[in-house]
Design a protein around this motif. Structure first.
Motif, PDB file in Angstrom:
ATOM      1  N   TRP A  67      58.750  71.753  83.888  1.00 15.13           N
ATOM      2  CA  TRP A  67      57.664  70.541  83.827  1.00 15.13           C
ATOM      3  C   TRP A  67      57.375  69.567  84.966  1.00 15.13           C
ATOM      4  O   TRP A  67      58.187  69.596  86.352  1.00 15.13           O
ATOM      5  N   LEU A  68      56.119  69.145  85.410  1.00 19.12           N
ATOM      6  CA  LEU A  68      55.789  68.459  85.985  1.00 19.12           C
ATOM      7  C   LEU A  68      55.725  66.770  86.131  1.00 19.12           C
ATOM      8  O   LEU A  68      55.770  66.626  85.017  1.00 19.12           O
ATOM      9  N   PRO A  69      55.797  65.844  87.277  1.00 18.29           N
ATOM     10  CA  PRO A  69      56.339  64.904  87.303  1.00 18.29           C
ATOM     11  C   PRO A  69      55.230  64.077  86.629  1.00 18.29           C
ATOM     12  O   PRO A  69      53.956  64.410  86.716  1.00 18.29           O
ATOM     13  N   GLN A  70      55.164  63.315  85.507  1.00 18.63           N
ATOM     14  CA  GLN A  70      54.235  62.375  84.861  1.00 18.63           C
ATOM     15  C   GLN A  70      53.410  61.336  85.626  1.00 18.63           C
ATOM     16  O   GLN A  70      54.328  60.501  86.070  1.00 18.63           O
ATOM     17  N   GLN A  71      52.553  61.657  86.083  1.00 18.49           N
ATOM     18  CA  GLN A  71      50.985  60.869  86.709  1.00 18.49           C
ATOM     19  C   GLN A  71      50.777  60.001  86.117  1.00 18.49           C
ATOM     20  O   GLN A  71      49.825  59.327  86.040  1.00 18.49           O
ATOM     21  N   ASN A  72      50.022  60.624  84.754  1.00 21.08           N
ATOM     22  CA  ASN A  72      49.834  59.471  83.897  1.00 21.08           C
ATOM     23  C   ASN A  72      49.864  59.698  82.859  1.00 21.08           C
ATOM     24  O   ASN A  72      51.156  60.254  82.190  1.00 21.08           O
ATOM     25  N   ALA A  73      49.139  59.658  81.466  1.00 21.21           N
ATOM     26  CA  ALA A  73      49.292  59.453  79.899  1.00 21.21           C
ATOM     27  C   ALA A  73      49.520  60.436  79.265  1.00 21.21           C
ATOM     28  O   ALA A  73      50.455  61.088  78.375  1.00 21.21           O
ATOM     29  N   ALA A  74      48.556  62.006  80.644  1.00 19.52           N
ATOM     30  CA  ALA A  74      49.128  63.153  79.983  1.00 19.52           C
ATOM     31  C   ALA A  74      50.317  63.734  80.486  1.00 19.52           C
ATOM     32  O   ALA A  74      50.717  63.268  81.244  1.00 19.52           O
ATOM     33  N   TYR A  75      51.175  64.715  79.914  1.00 25.05           N
ATOM     34  CA  TYR A  75      52.896  65.437  80.765  1.00 25.05           C
ATOM     35  C   TYR A  75      51.614  66.756  80.750  1.00 25.05           C
ATOM     36  O   TYR A  75      50.861  67.417  80.572  1.00 25.05           O
ATOM     37  N   PHE A  76      52.202  67.427  82.276  1.00 22.56           N
ATOM     38  CA  PHE A  76      52.139  69.172  82.090  1.00 22.56           C
ATOM     39  C   PHE A  76      52.926  69.544  82.395  1.00 22.56           C
ATOM     40  O   PHE A  76      54.388  68.970  82.959  1.00 22.56           O
ATOM     41  N   LEU A  77      53.032  70.568  82.416  1.00 21.65           N
ATOM     42  CA  LEU A  77      54.135  71.758  82.756  1.00 21.65           C
ATOM     43  C   LEU A  77      53.765  73.010  83.246  1.00 21.65           C
ATOM     44  O   LEU A  77      52.496  72.953  82.443  1.00 21.65           O
ATOM     45  N   LEU A  78      54.339  74.114  83.580  1.00 25.16           N
ATOM     46  CA  LEU A  78      54.355  75.256  83.626  1.00 25.16           C
ATOM     47  C   LEU A  78      55.151  75.955  82.481  1.00 25.16           C
ATOM     48  O   LEU A  78      56.034  75.811  82.163  1.00 25.16           O
ATOM     49  N   SER A  79      54.048  77.601  82.301  1.00 23.93           N
ATOM     50  CA  SER A  79      55.234  78.521  81.532  1.00 23.93           C
ATOM     51  C   SER A  79      54.557  79.828  81.823  1.00 23.93           C
ATOM     52  O   SER A  79      53.086  79.922  82.460  1.00 23.93           O
ATOM     53  N   THR A  80      55.392  80.437  81.945  1.00 24.08           N
ATOM     54  CA  THR A  80      55.450  81.679  82.624  1.00 24.08           C
ATOM     55  C   THR A  80      56.233  82.854  81.450  1.00 24.08           C
ATOM     56  O   THR A  80      56.910  82.900  80.563  1.00 24.08           O
TER      57      THR A  80
ATOM     58  N   ASP B  90      44.580  59.098  62.693  1.00 25.80           N
ATOM     59  CA  ASP B  90      45.417  59.469  62.650  1.00 25.80           C
ATOM     60  C   ASP B  90      46.217  60.604  64.436  1.00 25.80           C
ATOM     61  O   ASP B  90      45.214  61.204  65.051  1.00 25.80           O
ATOM     62  N   LEU B  91      47.288  60.051  64.573  1.00 28.03           N
ATOM     63  CA  LEU B  91      47.330  60.940  66.744  1.00 28.03           C
ATOM     64  C   LEU B  91      47.995  61.834  66.231  1.00 28.03           C
ATOM     65  O   LEU B  91      48.447  63.337  65.591  1.00 28.03           O
ATOM     66  N   MET B  92      46.962  62.509  67.221  1.00 25.38           N
ATOM     67  CA  MET B  92      46.565  64.239  67.348  1.00 25.38           C
ATOM     68  C   MET B  92      47.612  64.679  68.773  1.00 25.38           C
ATOM     69  O   MET B  92      46.869  63.703  70.032  1.00 25.38           O
ATOM     70  N   VAL B  93      48.147  65.281  69.469  1.00 27.92           N
ATOM     71  CA  VAL B  93      49.217  65.930  70.320  1.00 27.92           C
ATOM     72  C   VAL B  93      48.495  67.465  70.642  1.00 27.92           C
ATOM     73  O   VAL B  93      48.027  68.300  69.793  1.00 27.92           O
ATOM     74  N   GLU B  94      47.702  67.267  71.705  1.00 27.86           N
ATOM     75  CA  GLU B  94      47.215  68.375  71.612  1.00 27.86           C
ATOM     76  C   GLU B  94      47.372  69.171  73.301  1.00 27.86           C
ATOM     77  O   GLU B  94      47.355  68.346  74.125  1.00 27.86           O
ATOM     78  N   ALA B  95      47.366  70.799  73.134  1.00 27.44           N
ATOM     79  CA  ALA B  95      47.899  70.895  74.438  1.00 27.44           C
ATOM     80  C   ALA B  95      47.571  71.821  74.846  1.00 27.44           C
ATOM     81  O   ALA B  95      46.177  72.522  74.163  1.00 27.44           O
ATOM     82  N   THR B  96      46.254  72.121  75.635  1.00 27.94           N
ATOM     83  CA  THR B  96      45.288  72.909  76.290  1.00 27.94           C
ATOM     84  C   THR B  96      45.413  73.007  77.584  1.00 27.94           C
ATOM     85  O   THR B  96      46.197  72.896  78.983  1.00 27.94           O
TER      86      THR B  96
ATOM     87  N   THR C 185      52.090  86.379  83.990  1.00 27.25           N
ATOM     88  CA  THR C 185      50.702  85.802  83.873  1.00 27.25           C
ATOM     89  C   THR C 185      51.683  83.995  83.125  1.00 27.25           C
ATOM     90  O   THR C 185      52.555  83.563  82.971  1.00 27.25           O
ATOM     91  N   VAL C 186      51.373  83.142  84.518  1.00 29.99           N
ATOM     92  CA  VAL C 186      51.614  82.032  85.015  1.00 29.99           C
ATOM     93  C   VAL C 186      50.847  80.783  84.268  1.00 29.99           C
ATOM     94  O   VAL C 186      49.053  80.349  84.735  1.00 29.99           O
ATOM     95  N   LYS C 187      50.812  79.649  83.940  1.00 30.61           N
ATOM     96  CA  LYS C 187      50.341  78.982  82.970  1.00 30.61           C
ATOM     97  C   LYS C 187      50.092  77.414  83.443  1.00 30.61           C
ATOM     98  O   LYS C 187      51.846  77.004  82.804  1.00 30.61           O
ATOM     99  N   LEU C 188      49.137  76.620  83.709  1.00 30.53           N
ATOM    100  CA  LEU C 188      49.575  75.544  83.132  1.00 30.53           C
ATOM    101  C   LEU C 188      49.205  74.895  82.185  1.00 30.53           C
ATOM    102  O   LEU C 188      47.762  74.423  81.558  1.00 30.53           O
ATOM    103  N   TRP C 189      49.926  73.908  81.488  1.00 32.72           N
ATOM    104  CA  TRP C 189      49.326  73.265  80.181  1.00 32.72           C
ATOM    105  C   TRP C 189      49.288  71.773  80.170  1.00 32.72           C
ATOM    106  O   TRP C 189      49.981  70.837  80.641  1.00 32.72           O
ATOM    107  N   LYS C 190      48.448  71.362  80.076  1.00 31.88           N
ATOM    108  CA  LYS C 190      47.990  69.577  80.151  1.00 31.88           C
ATOM    109  C   LYS C 190      48.715  69.584  78.148  1.00 31.88           C
ATOM    110  O   LYS C 190      47.924  69.767  77.297  1.00 31.88           O
TER     111      LYS C 190
END
Length: 449
Positions: free
Chosen positions: A103-116, A163-169, A120-125
């Motif tokens: 995980w990356l430290p949260q800077q705003n309302a969104a969360y960011f994480l790295l997965s590999t 309705d609340l939607m959680v999106e991972a991009t 290949t490493v990907k950064l997800w929001k």
């Protein structure tokens, strides 16, 4: 926060009550959990599996009506992080299995994480959406473009609740930099860079640059027949952005300083414990291989896990560890059969609690071990469906090596080596732990009187 579980251990030796029993991820090979990671606040818990999926659990907020429900984790978001690929040049299949999540430290309302996965490493929001815009000028309500000649007035779009939607991009994809399988990723304390490590090399990445990385460690020999060790794990120092460590299959740890040179082929410190000649055997090299290395939260200590032990090293003392904990020493007589069924190559992880006073690691038969560094007491607990009811108390387990077996003990010959806890995680500030037992995720918290 109960520092080191001190008050609990006088009562019951680290009795945990379950927060939410068992979270069953599935039953197939693709559903086997391959990594577990809390975010920096502990409000989110991410798991990755062999099918390339990431499942994020969110902690329930405390309510006045049900204060005891505080701590329960429910599914927040699920998304496919990696897909199976095929390298046509090398005729190799690239598995979709998630090797690590950070995980990356949260800077705003969104969360960011790295997965590999292996390559290949990907950064997800991961973000939430609970409003949608309505009142388009150029489109009708069905989304079709309107005839410009029919537009007679200008409408101001408005946001309507939905309705609340959680999106991972996916925001970044860091690919084509590793010849060998990636075993570690670690976010730097400057939060601008991270590193990825494979068997022979460690690369440094900038989060904003996906097409270029800097090779900071390269242990590949000119002649591969001279290869004697491989990199098994790597991690950045929690506070000093120039310092990192990596472990090897020879049981050594190297601490490197990136200020010394662009290529850290010379280490700043070298941690190795001399081998006891009396314990030398055919399996010595295999069981001395380090499967995980973790800095303490304070940055003063390093914890390493090999096949039979967990060791704690002081950064100021390189010749031997300051603490050694036997995880399952009763398996020493079983190494031959463990070699035959390949279990001896299992890679167990380890975790610190929030105050660095207790450490945790996994074992076989769905056992996991906890060691209190202050009192030197330890306990073996079991994650199983039999005690997966919410609020159930975990009872300490004991393994009987030989002789007469007591009622509450289990014989070492009865251990199930197909049930193993390789991946564990500890909440950064509270006594909540996550334990991955094959395809089940168990979440426990300490007993609250």
């Amino acid at each position: 926060f109960l520092a080191g579980f001190g008050s609990l251990m006088q009562d019951v030796l680290w009795c945990f009550s379950q927060v939410k029993g068992t979270i069953d991820i599935g039953v197939t090979e693709a559903d086997i959990i391959s990594t577990v990671e809390f975010n920096h606040t502990g409000e989110l818990l991410a798991t990755g599996d062999k099918g390339g999926r990431v499942v994020i659990f969110q902690r329930e907020q405390e309510s006045k009506n049900q204060p005891h429900r505080r701590g329960e984790y429910n599914v927040y978001s699920t998304f496919q992080s990696h897909e199976p690929e095929f390298d046509y040049l090398k005729s190799l299949e690239i598995e979709e299995k998630i090797n690590k999540i950070r995980w990356l430290p949260q800077q705003n309302a969104a969360y960011f994480l790295l997965s590999t996965n292996d390559k290949t490493v990907k950064l997800w929001k991961v973000s939430e959406r609970d409003k949608r815009p309505e009142g388009y000028n150029l489109k009708d309500e069905d989304g079709r473009l309107r005839d410009p000649s029919m537009i007679t007035m200008l409408r101001v779009p408005v946001l309507r609740p939905m309705d609340l939607m959680v999106e991972a991009t996916p925001r970044r994809v860091f690919a084509n930099a590793h010849t060998y399988h990636i075993n570690s990723i670690s976010v730097n304390s400057d939060y601008e860079t991270y590193m990825s490590a494979d068997d022979l090399r460690i690369n440094l990445w900038n989060f904003e640059i996906t097409n270029q990385s800097f090779n900071i460690v390269d242990i590949k020999p000119a002649n591969m027949e001279e290869l004697t060790e491989v990199i098994t794990a790597a991690e950045f120092h929690p506070h000093h952005c120039n310092t990192f460590v990596y472990s090897s299959s020879k049981g050594t740890i190297r601490l490197c300083d990136m200020r010394t040179a662009a290529l850290c082929d010379r280490h700043a410190k070298f941690f190795e414990e001399p081998e006891d000649p009396s314990n030398r055997s055919f399996f010595s090299e295999i069981i001395s291989s380090i499967s995980d290395v973790k800095f303490s939260h304070s940055g003063r200590y390093i914890m390493t896990r090999d096949y039979l032990t967990v060791k704690v090293w002081d950064l100021n003392m390189e010749n031997r560890p300051i603490e050694t904990y036997q995880v399952h020493d009763y398996l020493r007589s079983k190494l031959c059969s463990l070699y035959e069924n390949d279990c001896i190559f299992d890679k167990f992880e380890c975790a610190w609690n929030g105050s660095d006073s207790v450490i945790m690691t996994g074992s076989y038969n769905n056992f996991f071990r906890m060691f209190d560094r202050n009192t030197k007491r330890d306990v073996t607990l079991e994650a199983s469906r039999e005690n997966s009811k919410p609020r159930a108390i975990l009872k300490p387990r004991k393994v009987c090596v030989g002789g007469k077996r007591r009622k509450d003990e289990i014989s070492v010959d009865s251990l199930d080596f197909s049930k193993k806890i390789l991946h564990t995680a500890w909440h950064p500030s509270e006594n909540i732990i996550a334990v991955a037992a094959t395809n089940n995720l168990y979440i426990f918290q300490d007993k609250v009187n």
